[in-house]
Scaffold this motif. Structure first.
Motif, PDB file in Angstrom:
ATOM      1  N   SER A  39       4.862 -10.308  -3.178  1.00  0.00           N
ATOM      2  CA  SER A  39       5.969 -10.218  -4.131  1.00  0.00           C
ATOM      3  C   SER A  39       5.454  -9.976  -5.543  1.00  0.00           C
ATOM      4  N   GLN A  40       4.325 -10.581  -5.904  1.00  0.00           N
ATOM      5  CA  GLN A  40       3.765 -10.372  -7.233  1.00  0.00           C
ATOM      6  C   GLN A  40       3.197  -8.965  -7.404  1.00  0.00           C
ATOM      7  N   LEU A  41       2.805  -8.320  -6.307  1.00  0.00           N
ATOM      8  CA  LEU A  41       2.319  -6.941  -6.393  1.00  0.00           C
ATOM      9  C   LEU A  41       3.417  -5.987  -6.871  1.00  0.00           C
ATOM     10  N   LEU A  42       4.666  -6.378  -6.666  1.00  0.00           N
ATOM     11  CA  LEU A  42       5.774  -5.519  -7.080  1.00  0.00           C
ATOM     12  C   LEU A  42       5.875  -5.391  -8.595  1.00  0.00           C
ATOM     13  N   ARG A  43       5.149  -6.230  -9.327  1.00  0.00           N
ATOM     14  CA  ARG A  43       5.134  -6.133 -10.786  1.00  0.00           C
ATOM     15  C   ARG A  43       4.362  -4.901 -11.265  1.00  0.00           C
ATOM     16  N   PHE A  44       3.484  -4.404 -10.405  1.00  0.00           N
ATOM     17  CA  PHE A  44       2.710  -3.217 -10.761  1.00  0.00           C
ATOM     18  C   PHE A  44       3.467  -1.978 -10.286  1.00  0.00           C
ATOM     19  N   ASP A  45       3.545  -0.988 -11.129  1.00  0.00           N
ATOM     20  CA  ASP A  45       4.402   0.170 -10.861  1.00  0.00           C
ATOM     21  C   ASP A  45       3.792   1.090  -9.806  1.00  0.00           C
ATOM     22  N   SER A  46       3.880   0.661  -8.551  1.00  0.00           N
ATOM     23  CA  SER A  46       3.367   1.471  -7.456  1.00  0.00           C
ATOM     24  C   SER A  46       4.517   2.261  -6.823  1.00  0.00           C
ATOM     25  N   PRO A  47       4.282   3.505  -6.437  1.00  0.00           N
ATOM     26  CA  PRO A  47       5.335   4.270  -5.760  1.00  0.00           C
ATOM     27  C   PRO A  47       5.705   3.686  -4.396  1.00  0.00           C
ATOM     28  N   GLU A  48       4.878   2.766  -3.892  1.00  0.00           N
ATOM     29  CA  GLU A  48       5.133   2.158  -2.587  1.00  0.00           C
ATOM     30  C   GLU A  48       5.852   0.820  -2.699  1.00  0.00           C
ATOM     31  N   ASN A  49       6.289   0.446  -3.889  1.00  0.00           N
ATOM     32  CA  ASN A  49       6.921  -0.863  -4.077  1.00  0.00           C
ATOM     33  C   ASN A  49       8.133  -1.073  -3.173  1.00  0.00           C
ATOM     34  N   ALA A  50       8.965  -0.064  -3.034  1.00  0.00           N
ATOM     35  CA  ALA A  50      10.157  -0.212  -2.194  1.00  0.00           C
ATOM     36  C   ALA A  50       9.764  -0.469  -0.738  1.00  0.00           C
ATOM     37  N   ASP A  51       8.736   0.242  -0.251  1.00  0.00           N
ATOM     38  CA  ASP A  51       8.278   0.048   1.128  1.00  0.00           C
ATOM     39  C   ASP A  51       7.644  -1.328   1.305  1.00  0.00           C
ATOM     40  N   ILE A  52       6.901  -1.786   0.293  1.00  0.00           N
ATOM     41  CA  ILE A  52       6.282  -3.108   0.371  1.00  0.00           C
ATOM     42  C   ILE A  52       7.352  -4.188   0.431  1.00  0.00           C
ATOM     43  N   SER A  53       8.342  -4.073  -0.439  1.00  0.00           N
ATOM     44  CA  SER A  53       9.427  -5.051  -0.471  1.00  0.00           C
ATOM     45  C   SER A  53      10.156  -5.113   0.869  1.00  0.00           C
ATOM     46  N   GLN A  54      10.459  -3.961   1.441  1.00  0.00           N
ATOM     47  CA  GLN A  54      11.151  -3.918   2.725  1.00  0.00           C
ATOM     48  C   GLN A  54      10.286  -4.501   3.832  1.00  0.00           C
ATOM     49  N   SER A  55       8.981  -4.220   3.780  1.00  0.00           N
ATOM     50  CA  SER A  55       8.068  -4.738   4.798  1.00  0.00           C
ATOM     51  C   SER A  55       7.969  -6.257   4.730  1.00  0.00           C
ATOM     52  N   LEU A  56       7.900  -6.811   3.520  1.00  0.00           N
ATOM     53  CA  LEU A  56       7.846  -8.264   3.364  1.00  0.00           C
ATOM     54  C   LEU A  56       9.091  -8.920   3.952  1.00  0.00           C
ATOM     55  N   LEU A  57      10.254  -8.343   3.648  1.00  0.00           N
ATOM     56  CA  LEU A  57      11.510  -8.906   4.140  1.00  0.00           C
ATOM     57  C   LEU A  57      11.587  -8.832   5.657  1.00  0.00           C
ATOM     58  N   GLN A  58      11.279  -7.678   6.228  1.00  0.00           N
ATOM     59  CA  GLN A  58      11.379  -7.515   7.669  1.00  0.00           C
ATOM     60  C   GLN A  58      10.342  -8.348   8.416  1.00  0.00           C
ATOM     61  N   THR A  59       9.161  -8.506   7.829  1.00  0.00           N
ATOM     62  CA  THR A  59       8.138  -9.354   8.443  1.00  0.00           C
ATOM     63  C   THR A  59       8.610 -10.798   8.505  1.00  0.00           C
ATOM     64  N   PHE A  60       9.206 -11.272   7.422  1.00  0.00           N
ATOM     65  CA  PHE A  60       9.711 -12.643   7.394  1.00  0.00           C
ATOM     66  C   PHE A  60      10.834 -12.824   8.411  1.00  0.00           C
ATOM     67  N   ILE A  61      11.779 -11.881   8.446  1.00  0.00           N
ATOM     68  CA  ILE A  61      12.891 -11.972   9.392  1.00  0.00           C
ATOM     69  C   ILE A  61      12.365 -11.977  10.826  1.00  0.00           C
ATOM     70  N   GLY A  62      11.370 -11.118  11.097  1.00  0.00           N
ATOM     71  CA  GLY A  62      10.845 -11.015  12.445  1.00  0.00           C
ATOM     72  C   GLY A  62      10.107 -12.255  12.911  1.00  0.00           C
ATOM     73  N   ARG A  63       9.566 -13.024  11.990  1.00  0.00           N
ATOM     74  CA  ARG A  63       8.781 -14.212  12.359  1.00  0.00           C
ATOM     75  C   ARG A  63       9.571 -15.516  12.220  1.00  0.00           C
ATOM     76  N   PHE A  64      10.690 -15.485  11.480  1.00  0.00           N
ATOM     77  CA  PHE A  64      11.401 -16.721  11.161  1.00  0.00           C
ATOM     78  C   PHE A  64      11.902 -17.452  12.412  1.00  0.00           C
ATOM     79  N   ARG A  65      12.528 -16.720  13.321  1.00  0.00           N
ATOM     80  CA  ARG A  65      13.123 -17.388  14.483  1.00  0.00           C
ATOM     81  C   ARG A  65      12.067 -18.072  15.336  1.00  0.00           C
ATOM     82  N   ARG A  66      10.929 -17.408  15.550  1.00  0.00           N
ATOM     83  CA  ARG A  66       9.882 -18.031  16.366  1.00  0.00           C
ATOM     84  C   ARG A  66       9.315 -19.269  15.683  1.00  0.00           C
TER      85      ARG A  66
END
Length: 216
Positions: A121-148
């Motif tokens: 999440s702190q990496l999103l402070r740096f203006d990377s063109p991949e920020n949107a993909d990183i943010s989505q990946s973090l969210l989906q990773t958490f959702i995918g692991r939360f239930r287990r």
């Protein structure tokens, strides 16, 4: 009488870390790869080996690759002045994002980075063109692991859970412990060993003020 210590919650998933949080202090010391965009006088003695290309006046040359702690990289980063540019750590690059999207539960997040979500999440402070993909990946990773994670916490009553939590990052471990506490509290209540329910301090103080007003 001294009060019990209460764990200070992390603020890393928000805009800024919480400087009172031990988790955030540890997370902010994790290293991040950077490249210098301008010469840095007198800093080579601290960040470069003698064989690493530092000049005689200990200047870090432009274009040098370094690994800096997150807190220092954030302090030096300025997209206007271009002091340094930040490279994504491998676990947040496209290759690993593909692994997470395939099956996030097979990944040992603690081995890859004990503060995976907060650091990402702190990496999103740096203006990377991949920020949107990183943010989505973090969210989906958490959702995918939360239930287990929560299912495991509810099905491991009075068992050794060290193997279960070994692969979790620090935030996930906190969730697991919360689930365990909820299960233990429920088991105590079910067996009649729950503590007596009392009114909160807020309610008690309100009643005291009300009785005082009535007396006046």
């Amino acid at each position: 009488m001294s009060e019990a210590y209460f764990r200070v919650e992390s603020g890393a998933l928000g805009p800024e870390e919480n400087f009172l949080s031990l988790d955030d202090i540890l997370m902010s010391h994790e290293k991040i790869p950077v490249r210098t965009e301008t010469p840095m006088p007198r800093l080579g003695a601290f960040f470069l080996d003698r064989s690493g290309g530092a000049e005689t006046d200990h200047t870090i040359p432009q274009g040098s690759k370094l690994e800096l702690p997150l807190w220092l990289a954030k302090g030096l980063y300025d997209h206007k002045r271009r002091i340094l540019s930040v490279d994504l750590p491998k676990i947040y690059q496209q290759g690993w994002r593909t692994v997470f999207s395939a099956d996030a539960n097979v990944v040992d997040l603690h081995k890859l980075g004990p503060h995976f979500y907060g650091f990402g999440s702190q990496l999103l402070r740096f203006d990377s063109p991949e920020n949107a993909d990183i943010s989505q990946s973090l969210l989906q990773t958490f959702i995918g692991r939360f239930r287990r994670i929560m299912d495991s916490s509810q099905n491991a009553y009075n068992e050794d859970t060290s193997a279960l939590v070994a692969r979790l990052d620090e935030m996930e471990r906190g969730l697991f412990q919360t689930g365990q506490k909820g299960l233990n509290d429920f088991q105590c209540w079910e067996k009649g060993r729950a503590s007596q329910i009392t009114a909160s301090n807020l309610v008690q103080n309100y009643k005291k003020r009300k009785f005082t007003d009535m007396g006046n």
